[in-house]
Every structure is written in structure tokens, then in C-alpha cells.
Design a protein around this motif. Structure first.
Motif, PDB file in Angstrom:
ATOM      1  N   LYS A 216     -10.639  -0.957   1.505  1.00  0.00           N
ATOM      2  CA  LYS A 216      -9.991  -1.834   0.906  1.00  0.00           C
ATOM      3  C   LYS A 216     -11.011  -3.203   1.954  1.00  0.00           C
ATOM      4  N   GLU A 230      -8.263  -8.726  -2.499  1.00  0.00           N
ATOM      5  CA  GLU A 230      -8.552  -7.903  -1.558  1.00  0.00           C
ATOM      6  C   GLU A 230      -8.922  -6.957  -2.917  1.00  0.00           C
TER       7      GLU A 230
ATOM      8  N   GLU B 163      -4.532   3.578  -5.960  1.00  0.00           N
ATOM      9  CA  GLU B 163      -4.825   2.510  -4.312  1.00  0.00           C
ATOM     10  C   GLU B 163      -3.600   1.352  -4.614  1.00  0.00           C
ATOM     11  N   THR B 164      -2.443   1.188  -3.842  1.00  0.00           N
ATOM     12  CA  THR B 164      -1.586  -0.080  -3.658  1.00  0.00           C
ATOM     13  C   THR B 164      -2.179  -1.473  -3.042  1.00  0.00           C
ATOM     14  N   PRO B 165      -1.527  -2.113  -2.768  1.00  0.00           N
ATOM     15  CA  PRO B 165      -2.272  -3.848  -2.242  1.00  0.00           C
ATOM     16  C   PRO B 165      -1.764  -3.273  -0.700  1.00  0.00           C
ATOM     17  N   VAL B 166      -2.900  -4.152   0.086  1.00  0.00           N
ATOM     18  CA  VAL B 166      -2.654  -4.136   1.817  1.00  0.00           C
ATOM     19  C   VAL B 166      -2.094  -5.727   1.814  1.00  0.00           C
ATOM     20  N   MET B 167      -1.786  -7.098   0.965  1.00  0.00           N
ATOM     21  CA  MET B 167      -1.464  -7.575   1.393  1.00  0.00           C
ATOM     22  C   MET B 167      -0.564  -8.247   0.315  1.00  0.00           C
ATOM     23  N   ILE B 168       1.091  -7.629   0.906  1.00  0.00           N
ATOM     24  CA  ILE B 168       2.378  -7.776  -0.157  1.00  0.00           C
ATOM     25  C   ILE B 168       3.365  -8.626   0.374  1.00  0.00           C
TER      26      ILE B 168
END
Lengths: 587, 587
Positions: A216, A230, B163-168
């Protein structure tokens, strides 16, 4: 046990078997004494049958099930009387004996079908329902398979995947960083990486001569249609390698993916085109070469006819639309409107019709006679029945406008076959890009890109003409990836920073650790990074990377499903020693 | 071309071949008229020979090369007179004809050898040099191979990596979040995920019944020896699956890794032990069962002898150290000091020696006669020659102290064979953990963990005794991973939030989207997450996860190499509308 089989695997060979299935109610139909339910899971759909005559109570239960209820059933596999050859399980159905409701469902806010009635915003808010649709499932499965094949290929080529840190240091060259305040080091911040660029170069210094990572990356940019704050990169670097090695290795990767994923066998090498040629012939550094319709420069043929617009223009260029001489006034006006849109910004468009009967008609008949126009037509290679479209103005801007017009004509004329793929390498990018606003050079690729050795002498005398050892992979007009040979020499790197307007101190503060590392035996190295989201989207035949990302953000950087970003508690702010500054002016 | 071969592949079969090699100067030796250089790359070391007699000039050049210079050579492969059977390339050497210096190197601040003279801080600052060491290279290669085998196994089992988000979004239950200020949504923040927990549950609602991801997670905790602010998790979730399915699937994964990576074939199933048994028998929920030395509860045998310390204690427990009856006073004092250290915090330790000659001697002879002590010895299963060590106090704290003492004795007595692995599952964890400080229950695992169905009735009457459908995988005393069956019922989830002291509004604000998702057909699901760094460290035989992370941070969360976190510019702060608040008091 919730299931003995999935909803995608039963066929006639299972006839008579007792099975247990679990899944979602896709749809339900009552036919006289029977109720049919399509039970869906990730693997497919299986038809369930409830018979009012043999088991009225169960059938009445089944009739109460709504769409998207989660159920578990036990029953017997039997041959269908009414087979559906389009479905993998279309030969059989389940004669249901027992039914359990595992969970109920409200009526979904849009239909869970291939073509949904949900608008973009609704689909994003209920993304977990949108992801139930077949199209999204296929996209995420494609993404998984592509990542798997990339890893398989690179692993075979001795590449090693190494994770680089996500919380790094802000380096304000390039796009804006997202930052992360540090609680333990108050007043200080980490930054999220725009790419692992510096770390992969440090890994080269560390001797890991073939590195990759599917990773990422983050950019705090004002979002355009196909940008996400992202995004995922296939990041690669090689030591003791030059441009030829990188191009061969990653052309191999692309061919592997075409073969394994799309079942397309590319025999010869990918075409290569210089940045200059790409601009001259296609008006863009990411040409879609699935169709030709190349741009022809006409300036030399337009002089001396007192047509001020062309005479004043730095550049005059044309494309030839085959078999379009019959375009009506209205159709041509629409094209003129198209190029005048603010996104393209052309002032106008000149046209020449080379009619089927050999006559010529143009919008500039007043200035150019038939003999003059024949020269244009000849230069463009137009044949009887073709339409030549011409634009003029500042060179780059006009080429870019012609590129948009070319793509539009490609769409109108249906020149692109579905499932067609045209990859190519664009090489010899300029090293620098001049920025009018700040009055300085910026690195076209990034500050670590090596100039071509034969152009190093021009760094001082004519920086704008220095070419870089940089390259892009383009597929179907989409920039899939790009890279460069890096500078591994401390002095040359210092010179680059100087040309980019860094003071010695600024360079040292921002990249000091890299410069320092280069003092301890840095090998020659080169690399490339691919935009994974884009590559998957191109393979999926999708225009938007949002269709291949499980949980994307919208154009304001918001995740509508979890409603993020959001405010945080006063305690959190206090622990970070931060204050929201609401005194400032709007920018 | 920089090289025709790597430094790890040449052998006698290449004798006479002309080759080109590139790499680093590992060391250099002058022997009379010859200079020998060990050339190193990622793949190995090859000996280069320069002969003063045949090519004096080249040999003089070679003698100028310092350690870690990067060079390229051309020469001929020839058989060595002095073979080194320990090296893959030990049969040959290169008779060098040409030499190019690709880059010079300063003298490294520590030696690049298996055993380095660099201290932790120096190694971190020059991590790119530290990573050149063989041990670090082996660790990163191991990490790459383990990730590859995990993906291979899970892919075969139909798991799909998403892939799951990094900005949550910040959800202040559990550890502290790192946050990311949003520029486009001013005053609002993203959070970095402590785990993809909520997203993987949403993926289950979306119908992706077998999900996994090897993914970075983030926790803003005060760092202990084996913690990193960013760490990597193997995150997994399954639908239509219960505890048994998860345990079987991931026991399969562990066995696959043992087989492929360590060449160890585990025949039978992994042992399983309940949380309660683990505490009673080993004093910890992550027992190292590579050796026995289990804890025995002695309370019932200690009553009625007027020994106040034991009589007042909630719990009295012992371990039996085999063949240690001969321990000297000094040795026993050292053990007493060990358990009195603040990290363990015991008040003292009682000992009983069951001597070789059958006599008994103890530190509590005043209170307990030989007959009484025989009962202890019998309960502990001690034999002549053994030493029994006893501690007393509050139950959990004493068990934990006994666990530390047990591990220390295991080390002292060398009870653990190198290369030995003992995996086990710990099951039936309590659902809640009482927090003295805040006077409320916290979720032992997390708020989405399902209670065991038979214990649901106790949720109101006796929450502390409710067991969870939760499990940990432990290898060699290290918690490698843990997971649980999740709640998929909206009402039960609501009840959990209530028990955890959330108001309806708080629950809705933080987890509303998950509760909402559960209204649209959530399947039963369960999952697990493994600490990838720890698993690699255990397989690498390393005590610290820093040894298996390319660029770790130190105990203050700093990256000493890039000097991060760091201050950011005033412009950056202004764009984010943030102010550093330096008026607050220190906490």
C-alpha cells in the motif's frame, strides 16, 4: 456442520446424495404446489425445491424467506426436469427435507444482481451488499489471482518480497504526504510512504539484489476520478542491472500475466517508443496503440496562405478518421464542442473532407486551395472517404488535445475490440520537467533517476534536453507502471539535488541517510513500480479502479460505509498534544 | 553486463569457463605473490585470485580494494588447490583478468560477519549494513518463504486474499490508535487499523467465505521488548464455520509450515488445553510444553501447621526440579532473587530437598515435619534427588510467578533441545476480563467474540465465568495467534456492548456500520489472526522480532536510520489546520 458442499459444485454425479448447503436466498418462485429457491454462495447458485404436497409445513416456512436471508438446508440431490445449461449446477436441484434460518435480512436497498439499480453513493455506503454482486466478486477474485501469479513469477526469478515500513519520514518532494502524529515523540510526525522508493534503494545497498513488494502507498492529493488516497503498488528493484535487464524481466512478468490470466500469448517483444515519438505520434506519453490513427505534423504544409491561426501557431497537427468524410455538420460541431471542453481546452478544430468522389471540402477553403489541401491529405495518408481533423497552438497542449480527439474518434468508430490488449514500453523520458509556477525544474520521475550517460554533459548547459534512463509500461492507453535506472554515485546524486534547487542542507536533511548509505558500497541498481489497482482494472475491462478495490474511498477521500474520516476524542488530541486550528483562512 | 553468474553458483563443472561476477569485497588476503579476495553477493562467496607474477598491475589494483567495495571482475574458473568443503563454491576460484570498481566504500562502523561487533543502536542506524550480515539475510529469506507457503496453502484451501483499507476510523476500544489528520475533511482524522477485524467481518457479510490477508497493523502502545508500533498479521476469517473448522484448517496451515520450512512432520493432532488448565498446570495461557515440570497445587497439604504465609495465601503451588536436590544455598538464593525481581514480584520462595539418600530438608522445617513434607513430595511426583520449589499468594499472580520460575529452571537445566517445536491450542478463554482500575469488564479477546452457547445464560448472573469460543495457537511458549467464533446475531452483539459498558449511542457511533451490516443477512463466521513477525522469529530461533523485520523501530518508536518521526513544516501543519499544543502538562 453448516455444509457438506458449496452451492457451486453439485451435478448429476451427486444424484441421490444427502447434502447440507448454506447460503443466501437469491430469489424465490412459487409454481403451483412447489416453491423454488435459488441458494447463493461465493461458488455459485443451487436450486432448492420445496413441495407443498409432500411437506406443506416446510414449504410454508420456505415461502416466508425473504431475499438475502441466510439459510441452511438438508436434502437430496436429484436430476432436474427443467435443466439450465448455463449454470454449473443446472442439471440438478435439492429436494429439501430440513430448513434452518441462520439469519434474517432486511430488504437490501438495491438489487444484488449483475446489473444493479444502486447508484454509486448507495453502493459505497452498503459496500458489503455491493460486494455480493457477481461482477465485484469476479473482480476481487481476479485481483487475488493476479497477485498470486505476480508473486509466483517473481519468486521463480529469485526476487524476495521484503516488507518496508509504513510509518516513515515526510519528504516534501513530490505529492503531499499523509502524516501521523507521534505520541511518544511529541510534536513530531511520521509520514505514510508515497512509495517505498528510498527503502528499496537501501535494500539494494544492503545486497538484496532482487526485491519486490505488493504494498500500500499513500498520496494526499486532490482526488480525480481514478485516484485513491491509498493504492497498491507492485514495487520492484534489481541490483547489477541496467535498463535492458529491467525491461526484459518485467516484460516477462507482463507476458506471464497475459498468459496465465487472460490466456493471451504475446510472441514477439513489446513495442518500444521514445517519449518524443509518443508525443509526436500519439500526443501522449501513454498511447493506446490498439488502433493507429496517428498524429501527423502539418506545420510545414500550412505556411504562406495568410491563415493567421496556423501561421501564429507553434504547432499544427492532424489525425485522419477513416471513412468519416460523410460526417454531418452536426457531427463535426459535436467534435468541435468536445475539444473545446475545459478539460481539453482547444480553441477550435479545422476539418478537411476527402470525399468518396475525390473532391475536397474543408472549413478553411477560404485560405487553402485544393492543391494545398492535397498536400495535407497526402501527409496524413488519407484516402478517399476519409476525414482529416486539424488543431493548432502551443506544441504540447495541441498534441494532448489531438490525443483526446484521437481517443474519442476511436470510441466513436469502435476501433477497439473488446478483449484486445496492446502493451508497449515508453522510454527516454526527459529527466526534468520545468514548473512555470515555481520557476524551477522538478524531477519528471523522481530525484534518484539517472540521466542517460551520454546526456550527463548537458546537465549544466541544457538541463531540459537531458534524457533519463526511465521507462513506462503502457497497456491500452493506461500507464501500468514506470521506473528508472537509479543514480548510485554520491556525487551525481548531489548534482541532481543541486539542479532540483535543493540546498546542501535541505538535501542532507531529507535524504541524508540515503546519501550516507551510498558511501558504503552502493551497487548499480534500477527498478520499476506498477500500479496494481490499474493493472487489475485493465485486465477486468473496468474504467475505474474503484471496481477492483474492496473498500475504496470517494472523491473527497471519505469511506461512506464506515463514515471516515471522523472527529476523534479530546483525550486523543490531548495525548498527541495537538489542537485543531480553526482560526486560519480558507485556502 | 554486470555478471554472468552469482557468487553462489560456480563449481568444478564450470572449470575453464570465462565468467563475470559482481559483488562486495568481504575480505582480502595477501599471500606472497598472490592476493585472494572473497567476493560476496546475496547468493554466496566466491574466491578471486590476483597473481603478482602474471599481472602485477592488476594485483596492485586489487590490493587497494577496501572492505565492502563494490567491484566487477572478469576471469576464468579454475580448480582450487586448497579446497574448502564448507562453501558451496569451495572447490573453485576465479583467476581474474579484469577488474572494475563499481563503487568505493568507507570502512563500515562494524564488521559484516555472522557475529558482529556492532551494538544494537549502531546496527539500527546503519541497518543497510546490518542487513548484509548472513544471519539477517537468512531471516528475511525465511520470512519470504513463510509468506509464500502461507499463501500457497490458503490459496489451495480456497481462501482469497483481499486488501482492506489502511486509513480507517478510530475506535477507542482496545489499544490506542495511530491517527492521520485529513486535509480534505479538516478537523477529522483517519485511524490506522489495529487489525482488519471489522472489515473481515464485513467481508463475511459480503459472502467471501474464506478470506485472508498478510497485512500491516498498528498499535500506539508503550513499547516493550517484543512490540513494534507496526507489525504484520496473517489475518483470516471463515463463514459457515465453527471453532472446530477453524482449528482444523489452521492446524493444517501450521503443519504445512512445519513440513515445508522446518522439515518436521507432526503426525497426530496438536494438543489442546483449556485456559483454566493452562493456568493451573503451567501458570500461563501460553505454556512452553517442550518440557514438563508442571505446577502442582499444594494448598490442601499445607493447612493446619501454623505457617501463616501459606495459611493466609489464596493459593500455594509448586514445581519439581528434577535432580536439583544438590543445589547449594547460593544457587537457591539466586532463584529467590529471580522471583523477587520487580518483573515477577514474588515475596519469596519455599524449597524442599528430597535428597538422594531419602532424607528431606526444607526451608520450612520449623512448621512441617517429614510426614507433612512427604505429602507435598508425593503430590508433586518428586523422586529422590529432586528439589521442590513452592510459592504462595494471590492465585493468578502466584501461578504467573511459578510460570516464570519454571521457564528459568527449564533454561538452567537445559531442558529444551534446539530445533524442538511444541505447538498447542489453548481454548475456552474467559469472555471478559475485569479491570480493577476502571471498574468494568473488558473483552478478553475483542467485543465481537461469541460466548460459548452453554454459557450465554450466565451473561447476566455471572459474567466473569462466561467462557468464550476463543482459542490461541502457542508454539514454544509464544502466542503465535488467536481467534474466536464471532457473534453474528445483532441482539447478542448488542448485549455484549451493554456488558462492556457501552451506551447504545456509543456502540452505534463506533460500530454502527457493523451492527447495520448484521441486519442484511450475516452468516455464522469465525476467524483467527497470527502474529507473522513472531511466527517467523520462532522459526528463526530468534528471541526478538526485530531480527526478522527489515527496518524495525526502537523502543521509543524511532527509526534510527531515517531519523523518524521528525518535525514537519509549518506549511504542512497549516494545510492540516493543526497546531502543536505545547501548553499542556506532562502526563
Amino acid at each position: 456442520m453448516y455444509r457438506t458442499h458449496t452451492c457451486g459444485e453439485l451435478n448429476l454425479r451427486h444424484s441421490g446424495n444427502e447434502v447440507t448447503l448454506s447460503g443466501w436466498v437469491q430469489r424465490s418462485r412459487d409454481h403451483g404446489g412447489m416453491t423454488f429457491i435459488d441458494l447463493r454462495d461465493r461458488y455459485g447458485i443451487t436450486q432448492l425445491v420445496f413441495d407443498m404436497e409432500t411437506n406443506g409445513e416446510l414449504c410454508r416456512e420456505a415461502r416466508k424467506l425473504g431475499r438475502e436471508f441466510v439459510i441452511r438446508v438438508e436434502g437430496t440431490v436429484r436430476e432436474r426436469s427443467n435443466k439450465n445449461p448455463k449454470m454449473a449446477t443446472g442439471d440438478i436441484e435439492i429436494d429439501v427435507r430440513m430448513l434452518w434460518v441462520l439469519n434474517a435480512s432486511l430488504l437490501p436497498p438495491f438489487t444484488i444482481e449483475d446489473e444493479t439499480d444502486g447508484g454509486e453513493e448507495l453502493r459505497m455506503k452498503f459496500r458489503y451488499l455491493d460486494l455480493r454482486r457477481n461482477k465485484m466478486k469476479k473482480n476481487l477474485e481476479l485481483r487475488h489471482r493476479m497477485a498470486g501469479e505476480i508473486r509466483k513469477y517473481l519468486d521463480k526469478q529469485s526476487f524476495i518480497e521484503i516488507e518496508t515500513p509504513v510509518m516513515i519520514k515526510s519528504t516534501p518532494e513530490g505529492a503531499r504526504d499523509f502524516v501521523v502524529p507521534s505520541r511518544m515523540n511529541q510534536g513530531e510526525f511520521y509520514a505514510l510512504p508515497q512509495s517505498p522508493q528510498i527503502f528499496k534503494q537501501l535494500l539494494m545497498v544492503a545486497g538484496y539484489d532482487r526485491y519486490f513488494q505488493i504494498v500500500k502507498c499513500f498520496r494526499d492529493e486532490d482526488l480525480r476520478a481514478d485516484r485513491q488516497p491509498e493504492f497498491t503498488q507492485v514495487d520492484c528493484e534489481m541490483s547489477f542491472a541496467g535498463q535492458e535487464d529491467v525491461l526484459n524481466t518485467f516484460e516477462g512478468l507482463a507476458k506471464h500475466l497475459f498468459q496465465e490470466i487472460k490466456n493471451i500469448d504475446f510472441n514477439g517483444p513489446f513495442p518500444r517508443i521514445t517519449f518524443k515519438d509518443a508525443m509526436d505520434r500519439y500526443g501522449t506519453d501513454k498511447p493506446d496503440i490498439r488502433f493507429r490513427m496517428e498524429i501527423t505534423e502539418l506545420k510545414e504544409f500550412t505556411r504562406g496562405h495568410n491563415f493567421q491561426v496556423f501561421d501564429d501557431a507553434e504547432y499544427v497537427g492532424a489525425i485522419c478518421a477513416e471513412n468519416c468524410a460523410g460526417y454531418t455538420r452536426k457531427q463535426i460541431d459535436k467534435l468541435t464542442d468536445f475539444v473545446k471542453r475545459p478539460q481539453i481546452g482547444a480553441k477550435g478544430m479545422v476539418w478537411v473532407k476527402y470525399n468518396e468522389d475525390g473532391t475536397i471540402k474543408s472549413s478553411v477553403d477560404k485560405f487553402y486551395d485544393e492543391a494545398a489541401l492535397h498536400k495535407w491529405i497526402g501527409a496524413c495518408g488519407a484516402r478517399q472517404g476519409d476525414l482529416v481533423l486539424i488543431m493548432a497552438g502551443e506544441r504540447i497542449a495541441t498534441q494532448e488535445a489531438l490525443s483526446e480527439l484521437r481517443l474519442e474518434m476511436g470510441r466513436q468508430l469502435d476501433l477497439v475490440m473488446e478483449g484486445d490488449f496492446a502493451p508497449l514500453w515508453v522510454v527516454d523520458f526527459p529527466l526534468f520537467e520545468w514548473d512555470q509556477e515555481t520557476g524551477r525544474f522538478y524531477a519528471k520521475h523522481h530525484p534518484f533517476t539517472s540521466p542517460r550517460p551520454e546526456d550527463i554533459a548537458l546537465l549544466d548547459s541544457d538541463p531540459a534536453s537531458v534524457r533519463a534512463n526511465a521507462y513506462d509500461l503502457v497497456i491500452n492507453g493506461v500507464e501500468i507502471g514506470g521506473g528508472s535506472v537509479r543514480i548510485h554515485n554520491k556525487d551525481l546524486q548531489g548534482k541532481m539535488f543541486e539542479k532540483l534547487g535543493f540546498t546542501h542542507e535541505q538535501a542532507k536533511e531529507q535524504f541524508g541517510f540515503l546519501m550516507e548509505a551510498f558511501r558504503y558500497g552502493a551497487p548499480p541498481h534500477a527498478g520499476v513500480a506498477f500500479g496494481f489497482d490499474r493493472w487489475v482494472a485493465v485486465f477486468a475491462g473496468s474504467d475505474s479502479i474503484r471496481d477492483v478495490i474492496a473498500f475504496p474511498k470517494n472523491n473527497s477521500g471519505r469511506d461512506l460505509m464506515i463514515d471516515s474520516p471522523s472527529s476523534i476524542s479530546h483525550e486523543q488530541l490531548q495525548e498527541l498534544r495537538l489542537k485543531i486550528d480553526d482560526t486560519g483562512n480558507d485556502k
